[in-house]
Design a protein around this motif. Sequence first.
Motif, PDB file in Angstrom:
ATOM      1  N   UNK A   7       0.799  -1.205  -0.128  1.00  0.00           N
ATOM      2  CA  UNK A   7       0.077   0.002  -0.041  1.00  0.00           C
ATOM      3  C   UNK A   7       0.843   1.370  -0.050  1.00  0.00           C
ATOM      4  N   UNK A   8       0.711   2.045  -0.861  1.00  0.00           N
ATOM      5  CA  UNK A   8       1.537   3.282  -0.928  1.00  0.00           C
ATOM      6  C   UNK A   8       0.680   4.532  -0.318  1.00  0.00           C
ATOM      7  N   UNK A   9       1.340   5.548   0.045  1.00  0.00           N
ATOM      8  CA  UNK A   9       0.515   6.824   0.424  1.00  0.00           C
ATOM      9  C   UNK A   9       0.796   7.785  -0.728  1.00  0.00           C
ATOM     10  N   UNK A  10      -0.610   8.109  -1.154  1.00  0.00           N
ATOM     11  CA  UNK A  10      -0.654   9.146  -2.096  1.00  0.00           C
ATOM     12  C   UNK A  10      -1.040  10.455  -1.660  1.00  0.00           C
ATOM     13  N   UNK A  11      -0.421  11.482  -1.855  1.00  0.00           N
ATOM     14  CA  UNK A  11      -0.457  13.012  -1.468  1.00  0.00           C
ATOM     15  C   UNK A  11      -1.219  13.907  -2.781  1.00  0.00           C
ATOM     16  N   UNK A  12      -2.578  14.284  -2.368  1.00  0.00           N
ATOM     17  CA  UNK A  12      -2.815  15.064  -3.440  1.00  0.00           C
ATOM     18  C   UNK A  12      -3.342  16.305  -3.087  1.00  0.00           C
ATOM     19  N   UNK A  13      -3.384  17.493  -4.101  1.00  0.00           N
ATOM     20  CA  UNK A  13      -3.972  18.699  -3.741  1.00  0.00           C
ATOM     21  C   UNK A  13      -5.066  19.300  -4.806  1.00  0.00           C
ATOM     22  N   UNK A  14      -5.930  19.538  -4.356  1.00  0.00           N
ATOM     23  CA  UNK A  14      -7.004  20.123  -5.303  1.00  0.00           C
ATOM     24  C   UNK A  14      -7.241  21.506  -5.255  1.00  0.00           C
ATOM     25  N   UNK A  15      -6.994  22.609  -6.103  1.00  0.00           N
ATOM     26  CA  UNK A  15      -7.005  23.979  -6.216  1.00  0.00           C
ATOM     27  C   UNK A  15      -8.596  24.476  -6.162  1.00  0.00           C
ATOM     28  N   UNK A  16      -8.757  25.645  -6.097  1.00  0.00           N
ATOM     29  CA  UNK A  16      -9.965  26.474  -5.991  1.00  0.00           C
ATOM     30  C   UNK A  16     -10.795  25.866  -6.973  1.00  0.00           C
ATOM     31  N   UNK A  17     -10.680  26.036  -8.315  1.00  0.00           N
ATOM     32  CA  UNK A  17     -11.560  25.745  -9.477  1.00  0.00           C
ATOM     33  C   UNK A  17     -11.950  24.339  -9.520  1.00  0.00           C
ATOM     34  N   UNK A  18     -11.174  23.730  -8.750  1.00  0.00           N
ATOM     35  CA  UNK A  18     -11.471  21.861  -8.684  1.00  0.00           C
ATOM     36  C   UNK A  18     -12.576  21.771  -7.727  1.00  0.00           C
ATOM     37  N   UNK A  19     -12.838  22.574  -7.042  1.00  0.00           N
ATOM     38  CA  UNK A  19     -13.607  22.366  -5.893  1.00  0.00           C
ATOM     39  C   UNK A  19     -14.752  23.653  -5.869  1.00  0.00           C
ATOM     40  N   UNK A  20     -14.791  24.182  -7.103  1.00  0.00           N
ATOM     41  CA  UNK A  20     -15.692  25.346  -6.958  1.00  0.00           C
ATOM     42  C   UNK A  20     -16.933  25.250  -6.522  1.00  0.00           C
ATOM     43  N   UNK A  21     -17.606  24.218  -6.789  1.00  0.00           N
ATOM     44  CA  UNK A  21     -19.319  23.942  -6.577  1.00  0.00           C
ATOM     45  C   UNK A  21     -19.345  22.619  -6.042  1.00  0.00           C
ATOM     46  N   UNK A  22     -20.617  22.259  -5.698  1.00  0.00           N
ATOM     47  CA  UNK A  22     -20.898  21.029  -5.147  1.00  0.00           C
ATOM     48  C   UNK A  22     -20.655  20.013  -6.128  1.00  0.00           C
ATOM     49  N   UNK A  23     -20.909  20.223  -7.350  1.00  0.00           N
ATOM     50  CA  UNK A  23     -20.812  19.153  -8.575  1.00  0.00           C
ATOM     51  C   UNK A  23     -19.261  18.966  -8.492  1.00  0.00           C
ATOM     52  N   UNK A  24     -18.432  19.841  -8.683  1.00  0.00           N
ATOM     53  CA  UNK A  24     -17.045  19.651  -8.723  1.00  0.00           C
ATOM     54  C   UNK A  24     -16.326  18.996  -7.492  1.00  0.00           C
ATOM     55  N   UNK A  25     -17.000  19.176  -6.395  1.00  0.00           N
ATOM     56  CA  UNK A  25     -16.523  18.377  -5.054  1.00  0.00           C
ATOM     57  C   UNK A  25     -16.940  16.973  -5.374  1.00  0.00           C
TER      58      UNK A  25
END
Length: 410
Positions: free
Chosen positions: A1-19
């Motif tokens: 099992x490996x650890x994955x670190x991810x980051x999602x920026x503002x546009x990527x979580x801009x509304x409920x659908x994107x989230x």
Amino acid sequence: MSLIVQKYGGTSVADAERIRSVAARIAARHRAGDQLLVVVSAMGDTTDRLQALAREISEHPEARELDLLFSTGETVSMTLLAMALHALDVEAVSLSGAQAGLRTDTTHGQARIVKVAPERIQQELERGRVVIVAGFQGITEELDVTTLGRGGSDTTAVALAAGLGAGRCEIYTDVDGVYTADPRVEPKARKLRDISYEEMLELAAVGAKVLHPRAVELGAVYGIEIVVASSFTEEPGTLIHGGVTMEQFNKVRGIAHDLDVAKVTVRAVPDQPGIAATIFEALAEHQISVDTIVQNASVERLTDVTFTVAGDDLRKATPIVEQVAKKIRAAEVVAEEGLGKISIVGTGMQTAPGYAARMFRALSDAGINIDMISTGEIRITCIVHRSDVEDALRTLHKTFELEKAAAGEL
Ligand code: ADP
Ligand code: ASP
Ligand code: MG
């Protein structure tokens, strides 16, 4: 099992659908058997809106309160993302910067991470949960909430990757990689398959906002590979790492632009030792970063000192400089807004002459006036009028043939 670190920026979580769509991507990786640590930014332009709101209330909002206010943006997105994962039957928990163990110094608005205490994150990961961490925020020893500077969620992600020994950090954003220039301004910009820390740091430091400069710096120091890719598509992104042998390219690697530069000139300063130190110490004390600095040759033992700051910092810088000017008996302080800067970057510039001349000639042929010039080992920057910046970017992109890959480049 490996650890994955991810980051999602503002546009990527801009509304409920994107989230929900980001949650689905995370769920798929989690089900494939990986441990996931996910950093999120505030939704869309939340941070800008919070800043505007604070300015409506006060012209000089207190930095501590501003940081606590900003931190609410990431609190909203992290909790919603955890809920979206729960809805997909994935166990997940959201943690604020403080809960995640992100300790910083006390420089509000521009804090630096001094330590990552990863115990809570580790416990949650071991329980099989996806851990969602609020980007851009940390906590001081006195338990005050701080923020890391605009765009700082990238830095949270890379710092956590380092703190948890992940070796790699995936940054998901609204473009599918790092381009030779901002693809929103130069449609002919070309996506880079990879780029060295050194060049990426230089580009980020002079305005390529696709990555926070401190994130690149941490990546280089701790040897964390950074991948920039789109949260909207499955396209392979750009790898930022240390293993690129750029010398062979002998080419400009990328161009960065910045539309928000201001200039301050301290006129007729007595030319004596210690004057520059006095001016710049006062600015440093107030956490104002100074960029290009020019001091003219003195005439009758008087000289002019000119420097640039971020447009946002001008209203803070002017009264400080005016006070110093009085003390050192300078004639006056002149502030000018509405400038921008354009920078060419590439390690190939170190060994081959002629880049500066080509840059200045190209700008002059395009009728663009250069206000100030500064150079680094692998960078040349020109300060120009803000309205000329985008034109300058496209002109230089063409001059240095960035739409074409160099021999040996992938
Ligand atoms: P996020 O909210 O995901 O952190 P940012 O807005 O901070 O996203 O950064 C992504 C933006 O960076 C892109 O939309 C693009 O306009 C801009 N950008 C500037 N320079 C570059 C470049 N060289 N390559 C790719 N994007 C760039
Ligand atoms: N929300 C913060 C900003 O807009 C941090 C980030 O997005 O990285 O600057
Ligand atoms: Mg960003």
